[in-house]
Design an enzyme around this catalytic site. Structure first.
Site, PDB file in Angstrom:
ATOM      1  N   ASP A  93     122.522 -27.616  -2.820  1.00  0.00           N
ATOM      2  CA  ASP A  93     122.122 -26.571  -1.875  1.00  0.00           C
ATOM      3  C   ASP A  93     122.622 -25.223  -2.391  1.00  0.00           C
ATOM      4  OD1 ASP A  93     121.023 -25.500   0.545  1.00  0.00           O
ATOM      5  OD2 ASP A  93     123.059 -25.246   1.276  1.00  0.00           O
ATOM      6  N   SER A  94     122.052 -24.159  -1.830  1.00  0.00           N
ATOM      7  CA  SER A  94     122.496 -22.813  -2.195  1.00  0.00           C
ATOM      8  C   SER A  94     123.911 -22.528  -1.675  1.00  0.00           C
ATOM      9  CB  SER A  94     121.521 -21.784  -1.619  1.00  0.00           C
ATOM     10  OG  SER A  94     121.405 -21.966  -0.219  1.00  0.00           O
ATOM     11  N   TYR A 131     119.878 -17.827  -1.210  1.00  0.00           N
ATOM     12  CA  TYR A 131     118.727 -17.898  -2.108  1.00  0.00           C
ATOM     13  C   TYR A 131     117.462 -17.392  -1.386  1.00  0.00           C
ATOM     14  CZ  TYR A 131     120.969 -21.022  -5.618  1.00  0.00           C
ATOM     15  OH  TYR A 131     121.747 -21.578  -6.604  1.00  0.00           O
ATOM     16  N   GLY A 132     117.500 -17.437  -0.066  1.00  0.00           N
ATOM     17  CA  GLY A 132     116.301 -17.174   0.736  1.00  0.00           C
ATOM     18  C   GLY A 132     115.750 -15.771   0.615  1.00  0.00           C
ATOM     19  N   CYS A 158     118.222 -27.828  -0.053  1.00  0.00           N
ATOM     20  CA  CYS A 158     117.828 -26.450   0.242  1.00  0.00           C
ATOM     21  C   CYS A 158     116.295 -26.344   0.304  1.00  0.00           C
ATOM     22  CB  CYS A 158     118.366 -25.555  -0.870  1.00  0.00           C
ATOM     23  SG  CYS A 158     117.996 -23.821  -0.641  1.00  0.00           S
ATOM     24  N   ASN A 159     115.796 -25.860   1.414  1.00  0.00           N
ATOM     25  CA  ASN A 159     114.346 -25.696   1.560  1.00  0.00           C
ATOM     26  C   ASN A 159     113.800 -24.673   0.570  1.00  0.00           C
ATOM     27  OD1 ASN A 159     113.029 -26.972   4.266  1.00  0.00           O
ATOM     28  ND2 ASN A 159     115.224 -26.712   4.465  1.00  0.00           N
ATOM     29  N   GLU A 187     126.461 -19.535  10.221  1.00  0.00           N
ATOM     30  CA  GLU A 187     127.690 -19.479   9.404  1.00  0.00           C
ATOM     31  C   GLU A 187     128.848 -18.874  10.182  1.00  0.00           C
ATOM     32  OE1 GLU A 187     127.286 -18.459   5.323  1.00  0.00           O
ATOM     33  OE2 GLU A 187     125.811 -20.062   5.073  1.00  0.00           O
ATOM     34  N   CYS A 247     114.981 -24.965   7.116  1.00  0.00           N
ATOM     35  CA  CYS A 247     116.142 -24.313   6.494  1.00  0.00           C
ATOM     36  C   CYS A 247     117.350 -25.178   6.828  1.00  0.00           C
ATOM     37  CB  CYS A 247     116.314 -22.903   7.059  1.00  0.00           C
ATOM     38  SG  CYS A 247     117.823 -22.092   6.522  1.00  0.00           S
ATOM     39  N   THR A 248     118.221 -25.328   5.846  1.00  0.00           N
ATOM     40  CA  THR A 248     119.382 -26.207   6.006  1.00  0.00           C
ATOM     41  C   THR A 248     120.220 -25.920   7.253  1.00  0.00           C
ATOM     42  OG1 THR A 248     120.461 -24.632   4.541  1.00  0.00           O
ATOM     43  CG2 THR A 248     119.795 -26.742   3.574  1.00  0.00           C
ATOM     44  N   HIS A 249     120.284 -24.640   7.614  1.00  0.00           N
ATOM     45  CA  HIS A 249     121.186 -24.253   8.710  1.00  0.00           C
ATOM     46  C   HIS A 249     120.636 -24.559  10.102  1.00  0.00           C
ATOM     47  CE1 HIS A 249     122.862 -22.093   5.362  1.00  0.00           C
ATOM     48  NE2 HIS A 249     123.830 -21.569   6.094  1.00  0.00           N
TER      49      HIS A 249
HETATM   50  N1  DGL Z   1     119.771 -23.324   2.037  1.00  0.00           N
HETATM   51  C1  DGL Z   1     118.772 -22.315   2.344  1.00  0.00           C
HETATM   52  C2  DGL Z   1     117.483 -23.021   2.791  1.00  0.00           C
HETATM   53  O1  DGL Z   1     117.487 -24.137   3.258  1.00  0.00           O
HETATM   54  C3  DGL Z   1     119.264 -21.344   3.395  1.00  0.00           C
HETATM   55  C4  DGL Z   1     120.351 -20.393   2.908  1.00  0.00           C
HETATM   56  C5  DGL Z   1     119.901 -19.499   1.770  1.00  0.00           C
HETATM   57  O2  DGL Z   1     119.120 -18.552   2.000  1.00  0.00           O
HETATM   58  O3  DGL Z   1     120.318 -19.758   0.651  1.00  0.00           O
HETATM   59  O4  DGL Z   1     116.423 -22.459   2.648  1.00  0.00           O
END
Ligand code: DGL
Length: 247
Positions: A7-8, A39-40, A70-71, A150, A180-182
């Site tokens: 994941d990011s 990363y988004g 990570c999506n 977060e 999205c993971t969050h």
């Molecule tokens: N992990 C990213 C996702 O699932 C969210 C956080 C990011 O922007 O890196 O898209």
């Protein structure tokens, strides 16, 4: 089975939680690129470059499989990761799309996909869902939810404001993809906002469903070995892991 989860940052721990609940793997090695999150908001080439670097890191571990939690990475860099890895690499976008096919029986279902700006711009969910015949899809970038999670501001007035801001002109969906993971961490708040009849698709559950459908998992592993690595501040990642995963 030895699994790498990428994941990011910390968000992919929501996917690890689902993997642990289903006891599919003997060993899970998590790598979060905490030094370069988010990363988004990055562009495609940068996301691909970082994702290939993650594959290189995982090459030290002789893995049987990599799950891209990570999506954003799944949307842009899955193919490149598959080409540079020597084990199968699976991503949460294809899993989320398959979960829709498995769980939504009407192709006119009104599906709302939430994600980062990059995920939404990639149109990865739109393309996958359209290929399966779904025709009523709305995608919406909701990046403010990432720092809100977060900062653990859930439930909170800030989250209520952010939901109101993003959704005030959105038609109530029948299904909501937490792309999205969050977002699984604010699933209750999203469900309360839209109503209990809205079907939520969670990347962690979707990947478990996907893996169980595509691979043969005969053995359960009740106490898998877990290792956490981060490109910056691994102790902070470990402490979130302990909290979110109840370790
Ligand atoms: N992990 C990213 C996702 O699932 C969210 C956080 C990011 O922007 O890196 O898209």
């Amino acid at each position: 089975m030895k699994l790498g989860v990428f994941d990011s940052g910390i968000g992919g721990l929501t996917v690890v939680k689902s993997l642990l609940e289903h006891q599919l793997f003997e060993q899970i090695i998590y790598y979060g690129d905490t030094a370069r999150v988010p990363y988004g908001s990055k562009d495609k080439n940068t996301i691909i470059r970082y994702a290939i670097e993650a594959v290189e890191i995982f090459k030290n571990f002789d893995l049987d499989m990599i799950v891209v939690a990570c999506n954003t990475v799944s949307a842009y860099a899955l193919q490149e990761m598959q080409e540079s890895a020597s084990c199968p690499v699976v991503g949460v976008v294809e899993a989320g799309v398959l979960a829709c096919a498995n769980n939504l029986h009407d192709k006119n279902t009104n599906i709302l996909v939430l994600g980062t700006k990059a995920t939404v711009n990639s149109k990865a969910y739109d393309k996958g869902l359209k290929q399966l015949g779904f025709g009523n899809i709305t995608t919406l970038a909701t990046p403010l939810f990432v720092p809100i999670v977060e900062e653990e501001l859930y439930p909170s007035a800030v989250l209520d404001e952010a939901m109101q801001h993003y959704f005030c002109s959105i038609q109530k969906p029948d299904a909501l993809i937490l792309g999205c993971t969050h977002f699984p961490l604010i699933a209750n708040e999203l469900q309360n906002y839209f109503g209990s009849d809205v079907k939520l698709i969670h990347s962690g559950d979707a990947i478990v469903e996907y893996l169980s459908q595509k691979f043969d998992f005969t053995q359960k592993h009740s106490t898998p070995k877990l290792q956490f690595f981060a490109s910056e501040n691994p102790d902070a990642l470990k402490s979130v892991a302990h909290k979110w995963l109840g370790l």
